[in-house]
Design an enzyme around this catalytic site. Structure first.
Site, PDB file in Angstrom:
ATOM      1  N   GLY A   1       0.804  -1.224   0.000  1.00  0.00           N
ATOM      2  CA  GLY A   1       0.000   0.000   0.000  1.00  0.00           C
ATOM      3  C   GLY A   1       0.833   1.268   0.000  1.00  0.00           C
TER       4      GLY A   1
ATOM      5  CG  ASP B   1       4.844   0.960   5.003  1.00  0.00           C
ATOM      6  OD1 ASP B   1       5.753   1.815   5.011  1.00  0.00           O
ATOM      7  OD2 ASP B   1       4.820  -0.021   5.783  1.00  0.00           O
TER       8      ASP B   1
HETATM    9  N1  AR6 Z   1      -0.887   7.504  -2.000  1.00  0.00           N
HETATM   10  C1  AR6 Z   1      -1.991   7.751  -1.256  1.00  0.00           C
HETATM   11  N2  AR6 Z   1      -2.789   6.771  -0.771  1.00  0.00           N
HETATM   12  C2  AR6 Z   1      -2.449   5.498  -1.083  1.00  0.00           C
HETATM   13  C3  AR6 Z   1      -1.330   5.161  -1.855  1.00  0.00           C
HETATM   14  C4  AR6 Z   1      -0.522   6.233  -2.329  1.00  0.00           C
HETATM   15  N3  AR6 Z   1       0.574   6.031  -3.047  1.00  0.00           N
HETATM   16  N4  AR6 Z   1      -1.293   3.792  -1.973  1.00  0.00           N
HETATM   17  C5  AR6 Z   1      -2.358   3.302  -1.309  1.00  0.00           C
HETATM   18  N5  AR6 Z   1      -3.075   4.318  -0.787  1.00  0.00           N
HETATM   19  P1  AR6 Z   1      -2.887   0.868   3.116  1.00  0.00           P
HETATM   20  P2  AR6 Z   1      -3.555   0.477   5.964  1.00  0.00           P
HETATM   21  C6  AR6 Z   1      -4.310   4.296   0.030  1.00  0.00           C
HETATM   22  O1  AR6 Z   1      -3.223  -0.538   2.794  1.00  0.00           O
HETATM   23  O2  AR6 Z   1      -4.934   0.078   5.616  1.00  0.00           O
HETATM   24  C7  AR6 Z   1       0.831  -1.824   4.565  1.00  0.00           C
HETATM   25  O3  AR6 Z   1       1.263  -3.051   4.066  1.00  0.00           O
HETATM   26  C8  AR6 Z   1      -5.167   3.068  -0.029  1.00  0.00           C
HETATM   27  O4  AR6 Z   1      -6.017   3.086  -1.178  1.00  0.00           O
HETATM   28  O5  AR6 Z   1      -1.690   1.478   2.478  1.00  0.00           O
HETATM   29  O6  AR6 Z   1      -3.328   1.461   7.086  1.00  0.00           O
HETATM   30  C9  AR6 Z   1       1.506  -1.443   5.872  1.00  0.00           C
HETATM   31  O7  AR6 Z   1       2.856  -1.889   5.921  1.00  0.00           O
HETATM   32  C10 AR6 Z   1      -5.961   3.212   1.258  1.00  0.00           C
HETATM   33  O8  AR6 Z   1      -7.085   4.072   1.074  1.00  0.00           O
HETATM   34  O9  AR6 Z   1      -2.705   1.089   4.726  1.00  0.00           O
HETATM   35  C11 AR6 Z   1       0.661  -2.147   6.878  1.00  0.00           C
HETATM   36  O10 AR6 Z   1       1.012  -3.508   7.010  1.00  0.00           O
HETATM   37  C12 AR6 Z   1      -4.991   3.909   2.203  1.00  0.00           C
HETATM   38  O11 AR6 Z   1      -3.917   4.391   1.384  1.00  0.00           O
HETATM   39  C13 AR6 Z   1      -0.731  -2.064   6.308  1.00  0.00           C
HETATM   40  O12 AR6 Z   1      -0.551  -1.945   4.881  1.00  0.00           O
HETATM   41  C14 AR6 Z   1      -4.424   3.021   3.287  1.00  0.00           C
HETATM   42  O13 AR6 Z   1      -4.176   1.736   2.753  1.00  0.00           O
HETATM   43  C15 AR6 Z   1      -1.457  -0.824   6.778  1.00  0.00           C
HETATM   44  O14 AR6 Z   1      -2.771  -0.864   6.282  1.00  0.00           O
END
Ligand code: AR6
Length: 173
Positions: free
Chosen positions: A33, A35
């Site tokens: 994601g 991260d």
């Molecule tokens: N820019 C902005 N938002 C984004 C981007 C980006 N480049 N990429 C994804 N999103 P997530 P969580 C959005 O899964 O739910 C990771 O593996 C995405 O569409 O990134 O807090 C970490 O290491 C969603 O709306 O984070 C943890 O293990 C939002 O960002 C776990 O995921 C959050 O999605 C954390 O899960």
């Protein structure tokens, strides 16, 4: 006066702000994601600093709801503030932990002297928090923050659905 809040649909790694918030996990060692995108685009300096933080202060990992800052490496920002969102649970209300991610990140941003901060929709991806609810919590916490150093908060939403949810939360809550 509160902070100025705006919404952007796009990739948070492209935002020119003082601090970009990362939806990390407790290991601080990267993941998927947002991260994954931050570490890919920001380069190895960020991970190196995360490893040092793990070794010096967070041997058991950064607890959910807490926030900590590193360099932003090659991102067009000065710092990355890593926070760990809660995994969504239908049985247990973890809203306080999600709220604490926003409050804690803003507190770190204040300590750094950041003026502008970009947040993703913490916990709404891999951690499965329903985006309407997450948006209301996020907007509430940022609105409650008394502007000091931080003047501007940008929510950077990756999908049209997340953008719509944040727009609704800004307009109607
Ligand atoms: N820019 C902005 N938002 C984004 C981007 C980006 N480049 N990429 C994804 N999103 P997530 P969580 C959005 O899964 O739910 C990771 O593996 C995405 O569409 O990134 O807090 C970490 O290491 C969603 O709306 O984070 C943890 O293990 C939002 O960002 C776990 O995921 C959050 O999605 C954390 O899960």
């Amino acid at each position: 006066m509160g902070v100025d809040i705006s919404l952007v649909q796009g990739d948070i790694t492209e935002e020119r702000v003082d601090a970009v918030v990362n939806a990390a996990n407790s290991s601080l060692l990267g993941g998927g994601g947002v991260d994954g995108a931050i570490h890919r685009r920001g380069g190895p300096e960020i991970l190196a600093e995360c490893r040092r933080l793990r070794a010096s202060s967070y041997g058991r990992g950064l607890p959910a709801g807490r926030a900590v800052a590193t360099t932003a490496g090659r991102l067009p920002a000065r710092w990355v503030i890593h926070t760990v969102g809660p995994v969504y649970s239908a049985e247990q209300d973890r809203s306080d932990v999600l709220a604490s991610c926003y409050r804690g990140s803003l507190a770190v941003a204040e300590e750094l002297g950041a003026r502008s901060v970009a947040f993703p929709a913490i916990s709404t991806g891999v951690y499965r928090w329903p985006v309407d609810s997450a948006a209301r919590i996020a907007v509430r916490e940022v609105r409650a923050h008394p502007a000091a150093s931080v003047r501007e908060v940008r929510f950077v939403l990756f999908t049209p659905d997340a953008y719509a949810a944040f727009q609704e939360a800004l307009d109607h809550s």
